[in-house]
Structures are given as structure tokens and as C-alpha cells.
Design a protein around this motif. Structure first.
Motif, PDB file in Angstrom:
ATOM      1  N   MET A  28       0.835  -1.194  -0.077  1.00 16.35           N
ATOM      2  CA  MET A  28      -0.015  -0.131  -0.127  1.00 16.35           C
ATOM      3  C   MET A  28       0.955   1.221   0.022  1.00 16.35           C
ATOM      4  SD  MET A  28      -2.792   1.097   2.808  1.00 16.35           S
ATOM      5  CE  MET A  28      -4.222  -0.121   2.040  1.00 16.35           C
ATOM      6  N   VAL A  29       0.793   2.213  -0.787  1.00 18.71           N
ATOM      7  CA  VAL A  29       1.241   3.368  -0.745  1.00 18.71           C
ATOM      8  C   VAL A  29       0.226   4.662  -0.540  1.00 18.71           C
ATOM      9  CG1 VAL A  29       3.051   2.805  -2.392  1.00 18.71           C
ATOM     10  CG2 VAL A  29       1.189   3.891  -3.359  1.00 18.71           C
ATOM     11  N   ALA A  30      -0.938   4.414  -0.317  1.00 21.43           N
ATOM     12  CA  ALA A  30      -1.836   5.557  -0.190  1.00 21.43           C
ATOM     13  C   ALA A  30      -3.291   4.791   0.365  1.00 21.43           C
ATOM     14  CB  ALA A  30      -2.147   6.642  -1.150  1.00 21.43           C
ATOM     15  N   HIS A  31      -3.714   5.432   1.178  1.00 18.09           N
ATOM     16  CA  HIS A  31      -5.257   5.043   1.899  1.00 18.09           C
ATOM     17  C   HIS A  31      -5.704   6.524   2.131  1.00 18.09           C
ATOM     18  CE1 HIS A  31      -8.321   3.336   4.067  1.00 18.09           C
ATOM     19  NE2 HIS A  31      -8.273   4.248   5.041  1.00 18.09           N
ATOM     20  N   HIS A  32      -6.732   7.014   1.497  1.00 19.82           N
ATOM     21  CA  HIS A  32      -7.480   7.933   1.796  1.00 19.82           C
ATOM     22  C   HIS A  32      -9.237   7.645   1.894  1.00 19.82           C
ATOM     23  CE1 HIS A  32      -9.548  11.892   0.702  1.00 19.82           C
ATOM     24  NE2 HIS A  32      -8.451  12.425   1.043  1.00 19.82           N
ATOM     25  N   ALA A  33      -9.704   8.146   3.145  1.00 22.91           N
ATOM     26  CA  ALA A  33     -10.939   7.727   3.509  1.00 22.91           C
ATOM     27  C   ALA A  33     -11.738   9.040   3.557  1.00 22.91           C
ATOM     28  CB  ALA A  33     -11.041   6.924   4.569  1.00 22.91           C
ATOM     29  N   SER A  34     -13.122   8.997   3.190  1.00 19.83           N
ATOM     30  CA  SER A  34     -14.079  10.277   3.153  1.00 19.83           C
ATOM     31  C   SER A  34     -14.505  10.163   4.695  1.00 19.83           C
ATOM     32  CB  SER A  34     -15.078  10.255   2.045  1.00 19.83           C
ATOM     33  OG  SER A  34     -15.767   8.953   2.436  1.00 19.83           O
ATOM     34  N   PRO A  35     -15.310  11.393   5.032  1.00 21.25           N
ATOM     35  CA  PRO A  35     -16.038  11.434   6.197  1.00 21.25           C
ATOM     36  C   PRO A  35     -17.162  10.473   5.984  1.00 21.25           C
ATOM     37  CG  PRO A  35     -15.604  13.461   5.529  1.00 21.25           C
ATOM     38  CD  PRO A  35     -14.954  12.806   4.375  1.00 21.25           C
ATOM     39  N   GLY A  36     -17.417   9.710   7.045  1.00 26.72           N
ATOM     40  CA  GLY A  36     -18.656   8.869   7.057  1.00 26.72           C
ATOM     41  C   GLY A  36     -20.086   9.055   6.939  1.00 26.72           C
ATOM     42  N   THR A  37     -20.907   8.409   6.518  1.00 28.93           N
ATOM     43  CA  THR A  37     -22.289   8.621   6.519  1.00 28.93           C
ATOM     44  C   THR A  37     -23.007   7.387   7.308  1.00 28.93           C
ATOM     45  OG1 THR A  37     -22.621   7.368   4.518  1.00 28.93           O
ATOM     46  CG2 THR A  37     -22.080   9.753   4.341  1.00 28.93           C
ATOM     47  N   ALA A  38     -24.339   7.751   7.918  1.00 28.77           N
ATOM     48  CA  ALA A  38     -24.932   6.934   8.710  1.00 28.77           C
ATOM     49  C   ALA A  38     -25.847   5.938   7.538  1.00 28.77           C
ATOM     50  CB  ALA A  38     -26.002   7.614   9.656  1.00 28.77           C
ATOM     51  N   ARG A  39     -26.139   6.418   6.410  1.00 29.20           N
ATOM     52  CA  ARG A  39     -26.584   5.399   5.616  1.00 29.20           C
ATOM     53  C   ARG A  39     -25.531   4.837   4.376  1.00 29.20           C
ATOM     54  NH1 ARG A  39     -31.178   8.343   2.969  1.00 29.20           N
ATOM     55  NH2 ARG A  39     -31.230   6.750   1.635  1.00 29.20           N
ATOM     56  N   GLU A  40     -26.011   3.748   3.931  1.00 26.95           N
ATOM     57  CA  GLU A  40     -25.034   3.304   2.946  1.00 26.95           C
ATOM     58  C   GLU A  40     -25.386   3.921   1.758  1.00 26.95           C
ATOM     59  OE1 GLU A  40     -24.058  -0.990   0.624  1.00 26.95           O
ATOM     60  OE2 GLU A  40     -25.604  -1.156   2.209  1.00 26.95           O
ATOM     61  N   PRO A  41     -24.144   4.605   0.961  1.00 27.89           N
ATOM     62  CA  PRO A  41     -24.477   5.430  -0.121  1.00 27.89           C
ATOM     63  C   PRO A  41     -24.868   4.572  -1.337  1.00 27.89           C
ATOM     64  CG  PRO A  41     -22.061   5.409   0.393  1.00 27.89           C
ATOM     65  CD  PRO A  41     -22.919   4.624   1.570  1.00 27.89           C
ATOM     66  N   GLU A  42     -25.627   5.055  -2.067  1.00 27.63           N
ATOM     67  CA  GLU A  42     -25.842   4.342  -3.492  1.00 27.63           C
ATOM     68  C   GLU A  42     -24.732   4.482  -4.391  1.00 27.63           C
ATOM     69  OE1 GLU A  42     -29.180   5.341  -5.647  1.00 27.63           O
ATOM     70  OE2 GLU A  42     -30.549   5.597  -3.941  1.00 27.63           O
ATOM     71  N   ASP A  43     -24.560   3.239  -5.193  1.00 28.52           N
ATOM     72  CA  ASP A  43     -23.462   3.152  -6.016  1.00 28.52           C
ATOM     73  C   ASP A  43     -23.936   3.902  -7.512  1.00 28.52           C
ATOM     74  OD1 ASP A  43     -21.443   2.692  -7.791  1.00 28.52           O
ATOM     75  OD2 ASP A  43     -21.198   0.645  -6.998  1.00 28.52           O
ATOM     76  N   ALA A  44     -23.258   4.995  -7.699  1.00 31.15           N
ATOM     77  CA  ALA A  44     -23.937   5.898  -8.831  1.00 31.15           C
ATOM     78  C   ALA A  44     -23.476   5.290 -10.146  1.00 31.15           C
ATOM     79  CB  ALA A  44     -23.315   7.302  -8.695  1.00 31.15           C
ATOM     80  N   SER A  45     -22.842   4.243 -10.140  1.00 35.77           N
ATOM     81  CA  SER A  45     -22.469   3.438 -11.457  1.00 35.77           C
ATOM     82  C   SER A  45     -23.552   2.254 -11.665  1.00 35.77           C
ATOM     83  CB  SER A  45     -21.085   2.761 -11.475  1.00 35.77           C
ATOM     84  OG  SER A  45     -21.178   1.821 -10.279  1.00 35.77           O
ATOM     85  N   GLU A  46     -24.152   2.172 -10.680  1.00 36.42           N
ATOM     86  CA  GLU A  46     -25.524   1.107 -10.740  1.00 36.42           C
ATOM     87  C   GLU A  46     -26.785   1.666 -10.673  1.00 36.42           C
ATOM     88  OE1 GLU A  46     -24.897  -1.638  -7.414  1.00 36.42           O
ATOM     89  OE2 GLU A  46     -22.877  -2.181  -8.000  1.00 36.42           O
ATOM     90  N   VAL A  47     -27.090   3.089 -10.805  1.00 35.14           N
ATOM     91  CA  VAL A  47     -28.185   3.837 -10.694  1.00 35.14           C
ATOM     92  C   VAL A  47     -28.338   4.147 -12.277  1.00 35.14           C
ATOM     93  CG1 VAL A  47     -29.459   5.854 -10.125  1.00 35.14           C
ATOM     94  CG2 VAL A  47     -28.010   4.519  -8.356  1.00 35.14           C
ATOM     95  N   PRO A  48     -29.440   3.853 -12.820  1.00 37.77           N
ATOM     96  CA  PRO A  48     -29.543   4.556 -14.117  1.00 37.77           C
ATOM     97  C   PRO A  48     -29.811   6.003 -13.987  1.00 37.77           C
ATOM     98  CG  PRO A  48     -31.640   2.826 -13.277  1.00 37.77           C
ATOM     99  CD  PRO A  48     -30.507   3.243 -12.304  1.00 37.77           C
ATOM    100  N   GLN A  49     -28.741   6.562 -15.373  1.00 36.72           N
ATOM    101  CA  GLN A  49     -28.586   7.945 -15.333  1.00 36.72           C
ATOM    102  C   GLN A  49     -29.770   8.434 -16.585  1.00 36.72           C
ATOM    103  OE1 GLN A  49     -26.466   9.613 -13.603  1.00 36.72           O
ATOM    104  NE2 GLN A  49     -26.255   8.001 -12.530  1.00 36.72           N
ATOM    105  N   THR A  50     -30.289   9.445 -16.084  1.00 32.29           N
ATOM    106  CA  THR A  50     -31.244  10.176 -17.096  1.00 32.29           C
ATOM    107  C   THR A  50     -30.749  11.272 -17.312  1.00 32.29           C
ATOM    108  OG1 THR A  50     -33.010   8.793 -16.123  1.00 32.29           O
ATOM    109  CG2 THR A  50     -33.772  10.808 -17.333  1.00 32.29           C
ATOM    110  N   LEU A  51     -30.613  11.717 -18.638  1.00 35.55           N
ATOM    111  CA  LEU A  51     -30.382  13.212 -19.100  1.00 35.55           C
ATOM    112  C   LEU A  51     -31.673  14.148 -19.426  1.00 35.55           C
ATOM    113  CD1 LEU A  51     -27.150  12.269 -21.328  1.00 35.55           C
ATOM    114  CD2 LEU A  51     -27.318  13.062 -18.839  1.00 35.55           C
ATOM    115  N   HIS A  52     -31.725  15.282 -18.949  1.00 37.00           N
ATOM    116  CA  HIS A  52     -32.764  15.985 -19.371  1.00 37.00           C
ATOM    117  C   HIS A  52     -32.325  17.060 -20.058  1.00 37.00           C
ATOM    118  CE1 HIS A  52     -35.207  14.183 -16.077  1.00 37.00           C
ATOM    119  NE2 HIS A  52     -34.032  14.098 -15.356  1.00 37.00           N
TER     120      HIS A  52
END
Length: 149
Positions: free
Chosen positions: A125-149
């Protein structure tokens, strides 16, 4: 900073093996096993949620020793996304953190990026970078259908 040859021989295998060893050492609160996952290079870095950038093995060790003073870190990786090449690997993981509270266990979710290089001693390992936490599991944007308006 002097190199520590005993660490270099401690682990082998793939970037996935080093990642598994890293999370197992967190769950055991084992700073020696955790540091064996890291490269000995002076420029390695670690950013904990909301924390400063820690540069070098000495600073990283000190931070984990302080964290382990409060007990092991019950972090379980999930939803791993990988970008890999012959000598480097970048893993973006969702860490499920279990926190014990007076009302029982609670969970927090942290997005982390782990970077590995293939060194003369094997993958490290040469780097570990962690974001601030959330109480709910975030959705994976790559698995959510994207709609362009």
C-alpha cells in the motif's frame, strides 16, 4: 528513515491479498500486521476521515497506534471498484464501520481509496484516503440508471 527488512518478507501475493491483510489487521487492532501492508517509502500517505494528510510510515504508524488505543477498528470492505496495471492498483471501496454505542452497535459507511504499487518486496500500500462517514449506505452511482434531461 531506515528500512525494516522483516516487513518486506511478511507478505506476498497480489494487491487484493495486501488489501485483505490490511482490513484483517484493522479488525484485530494489530499495528505490526497493518504496517507490514505499507511500503517503506517515505512518501506514502494516509488521510483518515476529516483528518490531515499523514506522510511517511512513522506518522501513519503513530495515527493507527492512537486509533487502536480505543480498540480495533471493525471495518469491512465492500463494493470494490478496481483500476489495475502491471505495477499499480487503485481500489475504491465502501467501508462498513461498526461502532459500539450504549444503544448497541451502529454502522457508518466510508468511501476509501487504496493505492498499491508492486515493489521489489511485492505489492504494498502506498496511499489510503478515506472520506467522512455517513450513517446510511451510499448508493453506487455506477449502478443507478442515469437520465439526461
Amino acid at each position: 528513515m531506515p528500512k525494516t527488512p522483516h516487513r518486506a518478507a511478511a507478505l506476498g501475493g497480489t494487491a487484493d491479498d495486501i488489501e485483505a491483510a490490511f482490513y484483517e489487521s484493522l479488525q484485530r487492532g494489530d499495528v505490526e500486521a497493518l504496517m507490514a501492508c505499507w511500503s517503506d517509502e517515505d512518501e506514502v500517505f494516509c488521510v483518515h476521515p476529516g483528518g490531515p494528510r499523514l506522510v511517511g510510515p512513522v506518522a501513519i504508524r503513530a495515527a493507527f497506534e492512537q486509533m487502536f488505543g480505543n480498540g480495533a477498528i471493525h471495518a469491512t470492505p465492500a463494493h470494490v471498484r478496481k483500476v489495475e496495471s502491471l505495477a499499480s492498483a487503485v481500489h475504491n471501496v465502501l467501508e462498513r464501520i461498526e461502532v459500539l454505542t450504549p444503544d448497541g452497535p451502529r454502522h457508518a459507511y466510508v468511501l476509501a481509496t487504496n493505492v498499491y504499487h508492486k515493489t521489489a518486496e511485492g505489492w504494498r500500500m502506498v496511499a489510503h484516503h478515506a472520506s467522512p462517514g455517513t450513517a446510511r449506505e451510499p448508493e453506487d452511482a455506477s449502478e443507478v440508471p442515469q437520465t439526461l434531461h
